[in-house]
Design an enzyme around this catalytic site. Sequence first.
Site, PDB file in Angstrom:
ATOM      1  N   SER A 124       9.730  28.814  11.797  1.00 25.16           N
ATOM      2  CA  SER A 124      11.105  29.895  12.067  1.00 25.16           C
ATOM      3  C   SER A 124      11.642  29.826  10.918  1.00 25.16           C
ATOM      4  O   SER A 124      11.398  29.014   9.826  1.00 25.16           O
ATOM      5  CB  SER A 124      11.726  28.822  13.036  1.00 25.16           C
ATOM      6  OG  SER A 124      13.231  29.234  13.031  1.00 25.16           O
ATOM      7  N   TYR A 148      15.950  20.199  15.372  1.00 27.99           N
ATOM      8  CA  TYR A 148      15.030  21.117  15.676  1.00 27.99           C
ATOM      9  C   TYR A 148      13.996  21.752  14.549  1.00 27.99           C
ATOM     10  O   TYR A 148      13.127  21.938  14.438  1.00 27.99           O
ATOM     11  CB  TYR A 148      15.587  22.551  16.551  1.00 27.99           C
ATOM     12  CG  TYR A 148      14.853  23.626  16.745  1.00 27.99           C
ATOM     13  CD1 TYR A 148      13.596  23.719  17.432  1.00 27.99           C
ATOM     14  CD2 TYR A 148      15.086  24.954  15.881  1.00 27.99           C
ATOM     15  CE1 TYR A 148      12.792  24.918  17.346  1.00 27.99           C
ATOM     16  CE2 TYR A 148      14.231  25.949  15.871  1.00 27.99           C
ATOM     17  CZ  TYR A 148      13.169  26.233  16.683  1.00 27.99           C
ATOM     18  OH  TYR A 148      12.453  27.214  16.640  1.00 27.99           O
ATOM     19  N   LYS A 152      10.181  21.671  12.997  1.00 23.56           N
ATOM     20  CA  LYS A 152       9.511  23.022  12.334  1.00 23.56           C
ATOM     21  C   LYS A 152       8.957  22.686  10.828  1.00 23.56           C
ATOM     22  O   LYS A 152       7.749  22.977  10.339  1.00 23.56           O
ATOM     23  CB  LYS A 152      10.268  24.224  12.357  1.00 23.56           C
ATOM     24  CG  LYS A 152      10.480  24.835  13.758  1.00 23.56           C
ATOM     25  CD  LYS A 152       9.198  24.995  14.333  1.00 23.56           C
ATOM     26  CE  LYS A 152       9.519  25.671  15.716  1.00 23.56           C
ATOM     27  NZ  LYS A 152       8.169  25.798  16.915  1.00 23.56           N
TER      28      LYS A 152
HETATM   29  P1  NAD Z   1      10.165  29.336  25.149  1.00 19.03           P
HETATM   30  O1  NAD Z   1      11.065  28.374  25.388  1.00 19.03           O
HETATM   31  O2  NAD Z   1      10.729  30.716  25.929  1.00 19.03           O
HETATM   32  O3  NAD Z   1       8.734  29.106  25.191  1.00 19.03           O
HETATM   33  C1  NAD Z   1       8.039  28.055  24.893  1.00 19.03           C
HETATM   34  C2  NAD Z   1       7.242  27.563  25.860  1.00 19.03           C
HETATM   35  O4  NAD Z   1       6.706  26.541  25.793  1.00 19.03           O
HETATM   36  C3  NAD Z   1       7.786  27.485  27.320  1.00 19.03           C
HETATM   37  O5  NAD Z   1       7.160  28.248  28.354  1.00 19.03           O
HETATM   38  C4  NAD Z   1       7.573  25.951  27.630  1.00 19.03           C
HETATM   39  O6  NAD Z   1       7.578  25.827  28.768  1.00 19.03           O
HETATM   40  C5  NAD Z   1       6.383  25.627  26.867  1.00 19.03           C
HETATM   41  N1  NAD Z   1       6.288  24.201  26.347  1.00 19.03           N
HETATM   42  C6  NAD Z   1       7.459  23.545  25.810  1.00 19.03           C
HETATM   43  N2  NAD Z   1       6.759  22.208  25.493  1.00 19.03           N
HETATM   44  C7  NAD Z   1       5.519  22.169  26.047  1.00 19.03           C
HETATM   45  C8  NAD Z   1       4.694  21.036  26.214  1.00 19.03           C
HETATM   46  N3  NAD Z   1       4.954  19.753  25.637  1.00 19.03           N
HETATM   47  N4  NAD Z   1       3.494  21.251  26.860  1.00 19.03           N
HETATM   48  C9  NAD Z   1       3.261  22.489  27.388  1.00 19.03           C
HETATM   49  N5  NAD Z   1       4.187  23.648  27.221  1.00 19.03           N
HETATM   50  C10 NAD Z   1       5.255  23.282  26.724  1.00 19.03           C
HETATM   51  O7  NAD Z   1      10.614  29.720  23.514  1.00 19.03           O
HETATM   52  P2  NAD Z   1      10.128  31.234  22.695  1.00 19.03           P
HETATM   53  O8  NAD Z   1      11.397  31.853  22.413  1.00 19.03           O
HETATM   54  O9  NAD Z   1       8.981  31.869  23.400  1.00 19.03           O
HETATM   55  O10 NAD Z   1       9.487  30.515  21.449  1.00 19.03           O
HETATM   56  C11 NAD Z   1       8.264  30.242  21.223  1.00 19.03           C
HETATM   57  C12 NAD Z   1       7.893  29.388  19.981  1.00 19.03           C
HETATM   58  O11 NAD Z   1       8.697  30.023  18.727  1.00 19.03           O
HETATM   59  C13 NAD Z   1       8.743  27.711  19.877  1.00 19.03           C
HETATM   60  O12 NAD Z   1       7.962  27.067  19.199  1.00 19.03           O
HETATM   61  C14 NAD Z   1      10.202  28.455  19.000  1.00 19.03           C
HETATM   62  O13 NAD Z   1      10.553  27.235  18.531  1.00 19.03           O
HETATM   63  C15 NAD Z   1       9.599  29.301  18.269  1.00 19.03           C
HETATM   64  N6  NAD Z   1      10.755  30.139  17.501  1.00 19.03           N
HETATM   65  C16 NAD Z   1      11.454  30.807  18.558  1.00 19.03           C
HETATM   66  C17 NAD Z   1      12.559  31.468  17.885  1.00 19.03           C
HETATM   67  C18 NAD Z   1      13.302  32.224  18.958  1.00 19.03           C
HETATM   68  O14 NAD Z   1      14.230  32.566  18.626  1.00 19.03           O
HETATM   69  N7  NAD Z   1      12.971  32.487  20.284  1.00 19.03           N
HETATM   70  C19 NAD Z   1      12.676  31.716  16.558  1.00 19.03           C
HETATM   71  C20 NAD Z   1      11.820  30.874  15.879  1.00 19.03           C
HETATM   72  C21 NAD Z   1      10.956  30.266  16.276  1.00 19.03           C
HETATM   73  N1  UFG Z   2      26.697  34.580  17.670  1.00 18.73           N
HETATM   74  C1  UFG Z   2      27.771  34.757  18.389  1.00 18.73           C
HETATM   75  N2  UFG Z   2      28.462  34.580  19.468  1.00 18.73           N
HETATM   76  C2  UFG Z   2      27.375  33.865  20.382  1.00 18.73           C
HETATM   77  C3  UFG Z   2      26.028  33.697  19.780  1.00 18.73           C
HETATM   78  C4  UFG Z   2      25.749  33.882  18.361  1.00 18.73           C
HETATM   79  O1  UFG Z   2      28.866  35.379  17.413  1.00 18.73           O
HETATM   80  O2  UFG Z   2      27.627  33.805  21.504  1.00 18.73           O
HETATM   81  C5  UFG Z   2      26.275  34.758  16.076  1.00 18.73           C
HETATM   82  C6  UFG Z   2      25.886  33.691  15.481  1.00 18.73           C
HETATM   83  O3  UFG Z   2      26.951  33.093  14.928  1.00 18.73           O
HETATM   84  C7  UFG Z   2      24.953  34.354  14.382  1.00 18.73           C
HETATM   85  C8  UFG Z   2      24.370  35.508  15.278  1.00 18.73           C
HETATM   86  O4  UFG Z   2      25.256  35.594  16.204  1.00 18.73           O
HETATM   87  O5  UFG Z   2      25.897  34.869  13.378  1.00 18.73           O
HETATM   88  C9  UFG Z   2      22.911  35.176  15.803  1.00 18.73           C
HETATM   89  O6  UFG Z   2      23.079  33.866  16.337  1.00 18.73           O
HETATM   90  P1  UFG Z   2      21.781  33.336  17.275  1.00 18.73           P
HETATM   91  O7  UFG Z   2      22.223  32.102  17.901  1.00 18.73           O
HETATM   92  O8  UFG Z   2      21.245  34.472  18.153  1.00 18.73           O
HETATM   93  O9  UFG Z   2      20.606  33.176  16.311  1.00 18.73           O
HETATM   94  P2  UFG Z   2      20.569  32.239  15.135  1.00 18.73           P
HETATM   95  O10 UFG Z   2      20.138  33.031  13.992  1.00 18.73           O
HETATM   96  O11 UFG Z   2      21.658  31.378  14.966  1.00 18.73           O
HETATM   97  O12 UFG Z   2      19.278  31.275  15.419  1.00 18.73           O
HETATM   98  C10 UFG Z   2      18.010  32.050  15.858  1.00 18.73           C
HETATM   99  C11 UFG Z   2      17.234  30.644  16.805  1.00 18.73           C
HETATM  100  C12 UFG Z   2      17.022  29.532  15.880  1.00 18.73           C
HETATM  101  C13 UFG Z   2      16.135  30.091  14.631  1.00 18.73           C
HETATM  102  C14 UFG Z   2      16.970  30.983  13.911  1.00 18.73           C
HETATM  103  C15 UFG Z   2      16.088  31.590  12.877  1.00 18.73           C
HETATM  104  O13 UFG Z   2      18.250  30.617  17.711  1.00 18.73           O
HETATM  105  O14 UFG Z   2      16.123  28.770  16.564  1.00 18.73           O
HETATM  106  O15 UFG Z   2      17.223  32.095  14.635  1.00 18.73           O
HETATM  107  O16 UFG Z   2      14.836  31.844  13.293  1.00 18.73           O
HETATM  108  F1  UFG Z   2      15.890  28.747  13.951  1.00 18.73           F
END
Ligand code: NAD
Ligand code: UFG
Length: 348
Positions: A124, A148, A152
């Site tokens: 991330s 979190y 990572k």
């Molecule tokens: P998500 O929660 O939709 O998907 C994660 C999946 O992993 C879920 O289906 C959950 O049930 C499964 N899971 C969690 N723990 C488990 C375990 N112990 N055993 C088996 N399955 C398990 O999340 P996502 O948005 O699809 O994110 C996928 C990956 O990308 C995650 O590792 C997350 O940290 C990373 N990531 C997501 C974002 C974002 O904004 N969505 C940003 C950066 C990184």
């Molecule tokens: N924001 C608002 N109101 C809300 C939610 C968000 O104003 O209700 C703003 C935040 O302050 C930020 C922007 O919208 O300026 C984006 O916020 P998000 O929560 O959507 O995303 P972040 O950039 O804070 O974080 C996301 C994921 C993290 C990841 C990060 C970098 O949630 O897990 O991107 O990949 F680590």
Amino acid sequence: MSILVTGGAGYIGSHTCIELLNAGHEIVVLDNFLNSKPESLKRISEITGKNFKFYDVDLLDYSAIESVFLENGIVAVIHFAGLKAVGESVSMPLRYYNNNIVGTLNLCRVMEKYGVYNLVFSSSATVYGFQEQVPLSEDLPLQATNPYGRTKLMIEEILQDLYASNQNWSIALLRYFNPVGAHCSGQIGEDPNGIPNNLVPYITQVAVGTLPELKVFGGDYQTHDGTGVRDYIHVVDLAEGHLKALVNVMGNSGIKAYNLGTGIGYSVLDMIRAFEQVIGRPIPYRIVNRRPGDVSISFADASKANEELNWNANKGLDEMCRDSWRWQVNYPNGFEKEYEKISAVNQL
Ligand code: NAD
Ligand code: UFG
């Protein structure tokens, strides 16, 4: 010759499974539905017209992971499974360290035992923490600002150590920026539990009437309109990045980090305006205090992924908003309503 997708029922994993199946890959999905619903797997099959094997396995269960490797010819793993809510990680750090780190250790131990060394890992942009300069490039010093993010960062370091110990490993650390959007079919998308933490699902839930108004966190940042700037990337572009990374790891050894972002930053107000254009009506919002821990501006230097993986994000802001909105309108309650209908999902 299968690709194991951990967390394949989740938001990014499900979109990646579709791209993998469409590209002709054989996949095996592992998930324990900690943060997803079986219905998403059914929809992957419906959208692609293809079946795949599924295991309801927790990565904390070493012997259950081992069974997956014994029963399938796994050649590479795309590892999405993990918990991802920043706020929850602050209140439940042990849950996050246990699930994300022990889960990854178990997976890597089984991979090493069965000689499977190709790994694409979901990292991330959070590993950049607070930085002075943007765009963010892969060689910046890393830091984490919450549990979190530390999971990572620790996993990236563990994987570096693993490669240092055994050069058979071939690992891509994919640092996602802000994934948004949904599959163009409108059948799968992001399905947050409870009130969303992230901006886009919050906006669409306000627009659909589930929530009354958006709170914009901070109007006094040093950005073009005072609100926070992020690099929003369409989830299907992100999914395609995994296919490119897979090709790259399968033909090499080593460990490399890649930013997956568009390289363009949009503010919160830019996002509200873009959604208003798509939806055709105003989105009620109010500017409130900053959210603790938020950076003011974050966007990627995505040139390394372009040069080394031959990957580019192609989908613009309008498509991100349209696709997010289609999914929200089709399924205002996400996968919830369909949950009870699924009986034998592991026969998919
Ligand atoms: P998500 O929660 O939709 O998907 C994660 C999946 O992993 C879920 O289906 C959950 O049930 C499964 N899971 C969690 N723990 C488990 C375990 N112990 N055993 C088996 N399955 C398990 O999340 P996502 O948005 O699809 O994110 C996928 C990956 O990308 C995650 O590792 C997350 O940290 C990373 N990531 C997501 C974002 C974002 O904004 N969505 C940003 C950066 C990184
Ligand atoms: N924001 C608002 N109101 C809300 C939610 C968000 O104003 O209700 C703003 C935040 O302050 C930020 C922007 O919208 O300026 C984006 O916020 P998000 O929560 O959507 O995303 P972040 O950039 O804070 O974080 C996301 C994921 C993290 C990841 C990060 C970098 O949630 O897990 O991107 O990949 F680590």
